[in-house]
Design a protein around this motif. Structure first.
Motif, PDB file in Angstrom:
ATOM      1  N   GLY B 161       1.243  -1.483   0.215  1.00 36.29           N
ATOM      2  CA  GLY B 161      -0.187   0.300  -0.244  1.00 36.29           C
ATOM      3  C   GLY B 161       0.899   1.671  -0.480  1.00 36.29           C
ATOM      4  O   GLY B 161       2.278   0.930   0.591  1.00 36.29           O
ATOM      5  N   PRO B 162       0.712   2.059  -0.267  1.00 36.02           N
ATOM      6  CA  PRO B 162       1.150   3.800  -0.426  1.00 36.02           C
ATOM      7  C   PRO B 162       1.680   3.746   0.759  1.00 36.02           C
ATOM      8  O   PRO B 162       3.024   4.422   0.789  1.00 36.02           O
ATOM      9  N   THR B 163       1.084   3.556   1.843  1.00 30.81           N
ATOM     10  CA  THR B 163       1.707   4.252   3.636  1.00 30.81           C
ATOM     11  C   THR B 163       3.410   3.155   3.607  1.00 30.81           C
ATOM     12  O   THR B 163       4.182   3.985   3.674  1.00 30.81           O
ATOM     13  N   VAL B 164       2.902   1.943   2.977  1.00 33.13           N
ATOM     14  CA  VAL B 164       4.063   0.870   3.676  1.00 33.13           C
ATOM     15  C   VAL B 164       5.470   1.860   2.244  1.00 33.13           C
ATOM     16  O   VAL B 164       6.305   1.457   2.903  1.00 33.13           O
ATOM     17  N   ALA B 165       5.175   1.775   1.587  1.00 32.77           N
ATOM     18  CA  ALA B 165       6.317   2.572   0.400  1.00 32.77           C
ATOM     19  C   ALA B 165       6.322   3.980   0.772  1.00 32.77           C
ATOM     20  O   ALA B 165       7.586   3.751   0.996  1.00 32.77           O
ATOM     21  N   THR B 166       5.799   4.885   1.237  1.00 31.61           N
ATOM     22  CA  THR B 166       6.750   5.897   2.087  1.00 31.61           C
ATOM     23  C   THR B 166       7.072   5.757   2.854  1.00 31.61           C
ATOM     24  O   THR B 166       8.751   6.034   2.739  1.00 31.61           O
ATOM     25  N   ASN B 167       6.696   5.438   3.582  1.00 30.53           N
ATOM     26  CA  ASN B 167       7.778   4.880   5.434  1.00 30.53           C
ATOM     27  C   ASN B 167       8.887   3.456   4.405  1.00 30.53           C
ATOM     28  O   ASN B 167      10.016   3.834   5.483  1.00 30.53           O
ATOM     29  N   LEU B 168       8.735   2.604   3.984  1.00 30.41           N
ATOM     30  CA  LEU B 168       9.772   2.082   3.789  1.00 30.41           C
ATOM     31  C   LEU B 168      10.737   2.561   2.759  1.00 30.41           C
ATOM     32  O   LEU B 168      12.439   2.092   2.953  1.00 30.41           O
ATOM     33  N   PHE B 169      10.509   3.223   1.397  1.00 29.73           N
ATOM     34  CA  PHE B 169      10.982   3.784  -0.020  1.00 29.73           C
ATOM     35  C   PHE B 169      11.484   5.394   0.153  1.00 29.73           C
ATOM     36  O   PHE B 169      12.292   5.612  -0.514  1.00 29.73           O
ATOM     37  N   SER B 170      10.228   5.686   1.503  1.00 30.76           N
ATOM     38  CA  SER B 170      10.786   7.453   1.835  1.00 30.76           C
ATOM     39  C   SER B 170      11.046   8.227  -0.208  1.00 30.76           C
ATOM     40  O   SER B 170      11.725   8.512  -0.549  1.00 30.76           O
ATOM     41  N   GLY B 171      10.078   7.745  -0.678  1.00 33.59           N
ATOM     42  CA  GLY B 171      10.850   8.403  -2.313  1.00 33.59           C
ATOM     43  C   GLY B 171      11.096   7.927  -3.541  1.00 33.59           C
ATOM     44  O   GLY B 171      10.651   7.620  -5.003  1.00 33.59           O
ATOM     45  N   ALA B 172      12.169   6.495  -2.902  1.00 32.57           N
ATOM     46  CA  ALA B 172      12.610   6.176  -4.416  1.00 32.57           C
ATOM     47  C   ALA B 172      11.582   4.583  -5.083  1.00 32.57           C
ATOM     48  O   ALA B 172      10.678   4.543  -3.687  1.00 32.57           O
ATOM     49  N   ASP B 173      11.164   4.485  -6.135  1.00 35.43           N
ATOM     50  CA  ASP B 173      10.622   3.438  -6.255  1.00 35.43           C
ATOM     51  C   ASP B 173      10.880   1.957  -6.276  1.00 35.43           C
ATOM     52  O   ASP B 173      11.887   1.503  -6.561  1.00 35.43           O
TER      53      ASP B 173
END
Ligand SMILES: Nc1ncnc2c1ncn2[C@@H]1O[C@H](COP(=O)(O)OP(=O)(O)O)[C@@H](O)[C@H]1O
Ligand SMILES: [Mg+2]
Lengths: 231, 412
Positions: B161-173
């Motif tokens: 989910g987008p929340t996970v993406a932001t928190n793990l990758f902080s902007g990276a793909d």
């Protein structure tokens, strides 16, 4: 016009009974200028309140202009006070928050008479010589001026009867004279005037003097009318 | 005396005692703004909950295992049974026996610890099949969802989910990167688009989804091949009750249960959830409104108090008015209009303040749901405040109207 038959008034305050009037019979024809005199506590104000329909007698009959007053409801009494009677009190009794002209207008408001209300109030003020003080509050006027506003208020509805309870009691002799001349002029226009006073020179303006003592009439005399006051 | 004249008198009377009038008005102002704001918050909460539930899909049915059949045995908690299987899911999805069902997906999961390089995140793990995005209304922002081959092969792939993406990758793909889920390596193949309804109880954007077989094999060790929930997509929102009946029949047959009251599963429709949720938020709104309503009553008592003082203060004025011809109803009207004007103006200002607070408060306190203020509630609040003036003004005004002129004139 005004007929009192055997009028009595008893005040009850708790256990104490005060008999203010006992067996007053009096007829006041239309257009008369009558003075009611007597010492303090003799029942003058009580009598005026009854004549003015502000209070009801304990016993006796009071007929005003053909109406048996004791048979009238509160609202009918209010109507009589509004249309037939004008009051002038010793303490002026103006409404402090309202301007002179608004005070004078007030009886017309309660009459439901909105026809040229302001103009009629201004005309009444003019007749007592206070047109230029129309916008002033009572507190901005002298005692004599306040009493003249009160006279204007009393005559704005064009009542047949004017009741004045010691109208000059709080005034200096010059203002007193002005007020008395006003009352005399109003009487000459045909209004019935009942004046209460304990001052002989003030009573001198009346055609008839009734004296009260302890709630009864002790004398009832006609007299020649004074034109000036001697003090 | 006309209403207009009464209004003029009222304004005049109120202006002559500005401080006292303002303080009295403040009582009503606070009451009305509290009602507007708190009822708005209650409504806002209800709207937020409904939106969240509806975003799950209004044609969704959820099947839970239940313990109804553990007769004479140990009482198990709701949802702890292990009666649902992957074969149940396949049977439900069969268009022959259940024509009102589009498809069905299993779900098994729990909390999971995610790691990528030095970033850590605790999220909600769901093991499911390839139809998850359609059934649960998820869109993909990038990458793709896993397919049936991944499910059969128990591939170690994950969609986040987008929340996970932001928190793990902080902007990276995140696509193609390998993350650790409970220490197991999974490759990220897709990222969901935000569902929008963030905030509230559970954030649908904070999830990690893997094939259910992979979850069983690597992540939910020791808990067997259980299906915790089955999500059933009905052909339409209207078809949910027909689908409910069909699913019930299929599962009763498969579990060899003849008495439906002894069913070892339970079916919940989104409508059921919606109903019970709006019941809860309705009670919440009512409670908030009642609390605010008490302050309105207190404001009303303040008005009554001040009107009694005013009547006493103006006893002589009342006497004068009566002497020059005011009737009872004139005096009554004068004081009633005054108290109604006082409370009505307080109410109108209270509505403005309530609106202002409803705008400002959610900005300051972000946990608060955005208040929803309905137009009828505004009119109602204004009407009630005028009514309070009427109700609490009646006694003082009546007292004034009944004064005997001679006694009022003698009053010092
Ligand atoms: N409201 C009242 N309650 C009790 N006693 C009263 C009241 N009004 C007047 N009185 C009494 O009645 C008597 C006559 O009073 P009043 O008519 O005011 O006299 P005057 O005006 O001649 O001075 C007095 O003894 C007075 O104390
Ligand atoms: Mg007296």
């Amino acid at each position: 016009m005004i007929t009192l038959e055997g009028i009595a008034k008893v005040y009850r305050t708790g256990e104490v009974e005060v008999v203010a009037l006992r067996g007053i019979s009096l007829h006041i024809p239309e257009g008369e200028f009558i003075a009611i005199m007597g010492p303090s506590g003799s029942g003058k104000s009580t009598l005026m309140n009854l004549i003015g329909c502000l209070d009801q007698p304990s016993s006796g009959r009071y007929v005003l202009d053909g109406y048996d007053v004791s048979a009238l409801t509160d609202d009918q009494l209010a109507w009589i006070r509004n249309r037939k009677i004008g009051f002038v009190f010793q303490s002026y009794n103006l409404i402090p928050r309202a301007s002179a002209v608004h005070n004078v207008e007030m009886p017309l408001i309660y009459a439901g008479d909105n026809q040229q209300r302001r103009e009629r109030a201004m005309a009444a003020l003019e007749s007592v010589g206070l047109i230029q003080r129309a916008g002033h509050l009572p507190s901005e006027l002298s005692g004599g001026q306040q009493q003249r506003v009160a006279v204007a208020r009393a005559l704005v509805t064009d009542p047949a009867i004017l009741l004045a309870d010691e109208p000059t009691g709080n005034l200096d002799s010059e203002s007193s004279l002005e007020i008395m001349k006003l009352l005399r002029d109003l009487n000459q226009q045909g209004r019935t005037i009942v004046l209460i006073t304990h001052e002989t020179d003030i009573a001198g303006f009346a055609q008839r003097v009734v004296r009260l003592r302890d709630g009864v009439i002790v004398s009832d005399e006609r007299q020649s009318v004074a034109t000036e006051m001697v003090r | 005396m006309s209403i207009l004249e009464g209004l003029r008198l009222a304004v005049n009377g109120l202006l002559s005692n500005r401080l006292r009038s303002s303080l009295t008005m403040l009582g009503i102002l606070i009451g009305v703004s509290a009602v507007i704001l708190l009822v708005g918050v209650g409504n806002g909460a209800s709207v937020a909950v409904q939106q969240q539930i509806q975003s799950l899909g209004s044609n969704l049915l959820t099947v839970f295992p239940s313990n109804a059949r553990s007769a004479g045995g140990v009482q198990q908690g709701f949802g702890t049974g292990s009666t649902l299987t992957l074969d149940d899911v396949k049977a439900i999805a069969n268009r022959q026996t259940s024509p009102d069902v589009v498809t069905a997906i299993p779900s098994a999961g729990g909390r999971a610890q995610l790691t990528y390089s030095n970033q850590n995140w605790n999220s909600s793990l769901t093991g499911t099949t390839q139809d998850f995005p359609t059934v649960r209304n998820y869109q993909l922002a990038s990458g793709q969802f896993f397919n049936s081959g991944d499910v059969d092969a128990a591939s170690k792939v994950a969609v986040i989910g987008p929340t996970v993406a932001t928190n793990l990758f902080s902007g990276a793909d995140p696509i193609g990167q390998v993350i650790k889920i409970n220490r197991q390596s999974f490759r990220v193949i897709g990222v969901f688009a935000p569902k929008g309804s963030s905030g509230g109880f559970n954030n649908q954007d904070d999830i990690v989804v893997v094939p259910i077989t992979s979850a069983w094999n690597y992540l939910l060790g020791g808990r067997g091949r259980n299906v915790q929930q089955i999500y059933v997509e009905a052909t339409s929102a209207d078809a949910t009750s027909a689908a409910n009946t069909e699913v019930t029949q299929v599962l009763l047959d498969r579990h060899h249960i003849s008495d439906p009251t002894l069913a070892d599963f339970q079916i919940l429709s989104q409508q059921d959830v919606l109903n019970s949720a709006s019941q809860t938020t309705g009670v919440l709104t009512l409670m908030l409104g009642a609390i605010a309503g008490i302050s309105l009553i207190v404001g009303g008592i303040g008005i009554m108090n001040i009107m009694l003082v005013t009547v006493t203060e103006r006893t002589r004025e009342i006497g004068i008015r009566k002497a020059i011809g005011a009737r009872r109803q004139d005096i009554l009207l004068q004081f009633l209009i005054e108290s109604m004007f006082l409370s009505g103006l307080g109410g109108a200002l209270g509505i403005l303040v309530g609106f202002g607070l409803a705008r400002v408060l959610p900005v300051v306190v972000s946990a608060l749901p955005t208040p929803v203020i309905s137009t009828p509630s505004v009119f109602l609040a204004f009407g009630i405040s005028v009514g309070i003036g009427l109700f609490f003004g009646l006694y003082p005004a009546n007292r004034a109207a009944r004064l005997r002129p001679i006694e009022a004139l003698r009053y010092e």
